[in-house]
Enzyme design. Structure first.
Site, short mmCIF file in Angstrom:
data_model
loop_
_atom_site.label_atom_id
_atom_site.label_comp_id
_atom_site.label_asym_id
_atom_site.label_seq_id
_atom_site.Cartn_x
_atom_site.Cartn_y
_atom_site.Cartn_z
CG ASN A 284 -19.67 53.46 31.04
OD1 ASN A 284 -20.23 52.56 31.46
ND2 ASN A 284 -18.48 53.26 30.15
CD1 TRP A 285 -21.78 54.92 37.27
CD2 TRP A 285 -23.28 53.73 38.25
NE1 TRP A 285 -22.57 55.61 38.32
CE2 TRP A 285 -23.56 54.80 38.76
CE3 TRP A 285 -24.39 52.85 38.73
CZ2 TRP A 285 -24.32 55.64 39.31
CZ3 TRP A 285 -25.34 53.26 39.72
CH2 TRP A 285 -25.27 54.79 40.05
CE LYS A 286 -15.57 51.76 31.95
NZ LYS A 286 -14.23 51.55 31.45
N GLY B 102 -15.59 56.92 33.52
CA GLY B 102 -15.77 55.38 34.00
C GLY B 102 -15.50 55.53 35.42
N GLY B 103 -14.22 55.12 35.88
CA GLY B 103 -13.80 55.01 36.96
C GLY B 103 -14.07 56.11 38.08
CG HIS C 141 -17.05 51.30 26.08
ND1 HIS C 141 -15.97 50.41 26.47
CD2 HIS C 141 -17.24 52.40 26.68
CE1 HIS C 141 -15.30 51.21 27.17
NE2 HIS C 141 -15.92 52.38 27.58
N GLY D 243 -9.53 53.58 31.71
CA GLY D 243 -8.77 52.91 32.79
C GLY D 243 -7.63 52.49 33.29
CD GLU E 166 -15.06 56.26 26.11
OE1 GLU E 166 -14.97 56.84 27.42
OE2 GLU E 166 -15.05 55.03 26.06
CD GLU F 136 -14.48 48.86 29.27
OE1 GLU F 136 -15.62 48.75 29.96
OE2 GLU F 136 -13.64 49.53 29.75
CB SER G 116 -7.94 58.26 32.44
OG SER G 116 -7.39 56.76 32.22
P1 PGA Z 1 -12.55 55.71 32.35
O1 PGA Z 1 -13.38 54.91 31.56
O2 PGA Z 1 -12.72 57.06 32.88
O3 PGA Z 1 -12.32 54.63 33.66
O4 PGA Z 1 -11.04 55.61 31.95
C1 PGA Z 1 -13.95 55.78 30.68
C2 PGA Z 1 -14.86 54.74 29.81
O5 PGA Z 1 -14.65 53.46 29.53
O6 PGA Z 1 -16.03 55.30 29.25
#
Ligand code: PGA
Length: 244
Positions: A8-10, A225-226, A86, A167, A161, A88, A204
């Site tokens: 997930n590149w956001k 994500g990250g 998600h 994050g 999640e 976010e 994470s």
């Molecule tokens: P993260 O993000 O790996 O940076 O914690 C995961 C996500 O939001 O899907």
């Protein structure tokens, strides 16, 4: 069974060239790449093994909906997975009923819907049962009115999640995530009589802790994500995933 990794590149990276380079660096089987919408067409030309995902979609196929993108538009571009609900996006105001419509619209068109659920820290502090009940509430609302055959339940994937783990560099403990995955599967089994539902863990995940999640039987993969923005690190996670 192969486990699934979703990158997930956001809202990253800033430039298409960087996006194409990142995609080329880990164009591997078992990987789903979910870039910002604007890079999807470009990535569809370079990806040979990895599959395309999207980070959101609208629930109508067409019409007067300025700024929206439809399930058939994504499907036509080669997108096969869509991340929905998600935290976010929920934080930006997406409600359970909106997420519910998006899941239905995605499943109808043949997209795999990756529904994200997870509790905030205040809930987790009350214990594992409280967190499981919170997540069951989300599932109840987000999956309202979705009946097995009509909506192709096999295309529904849940990503657990915990919000406080996203994050932050503070991943959940694998045994807690496993208990949650069990609880989610029990819910889906009761609701849809589906014993093959997939539950991913996200929050994470990195090259150091990936094995502790991916080696767990009830966890069917990870939403990353990250660490998915760092090609060398993500490739290590793909390698670990391949062992399970
Ligand atoms: P993260 O993000 O790996 O940076 O914690 C995961 C996500 O939001 O899907």
């Amino acid at each position: 069974m192969r486990k699934l990794l979703i990158a997930n590149w956001k809202l990253n990276p800033e430039r298409e060239e960087a996006a194409l380079n990142l995609a080329r660096a880990y164009d591997l089987p078992g990987v789903v790449v979910a870039p910002p919408f604007v890079f999807i067409a470009g990535l569809s030309r370079v990806l040979k093994r990895a599959v395309l995902g999207a980070q959101n979609v609208f629930f109508e196929k067409k019409g007067a909906y300025t700024g929206e993108i439809s399930p058939p538009e994504l499907f036509d571009l080669g997108v096969r997975y869509v991340i929905l609900g998600h935290s976010e996006r929920r934080a930006l105001g997406e409600t359970d009923s909106l997420i519910n419509k998006k899941i239905k619209a995605s499943l109808r068109i043949g997209l795999k819907a990756v529904l994200c659920v997870g509790e905030p820290l205040t809930v987790r502090k009350r214990g594992a049962k409280a967190a499981q009940n919170f997540v069951k509430g989300q599932l109840q609302n987000d999956l309202r009115g979705i009946k097995n055959l009509k909506f192709k339940i096999k295309n529904l994937i849940i990503a657990y999640e915990p919000i406080w783990a996203i994050g932050t560099g503070r991943a959940d403990r694998p045994e807690e995530a496993a208990a949650m995955a069990d609880s989610i599967k029990e819910f889906l089994n009761l609701k849809f009589k589906n014993q093959n539902s997939k539950v991913l863990y996200g929050g994470s995940v990195n090259a150091k802790n990936a094995e502790s999640f991916l080696s767990v039987k009830v966890i069917d993969g990870a939403l990353v994500g990250g660490a998915s923005l760092r090609a060398a690190e993500f490739k290590k996670i793909v390698k670990i995933c391949g062992r399970y």
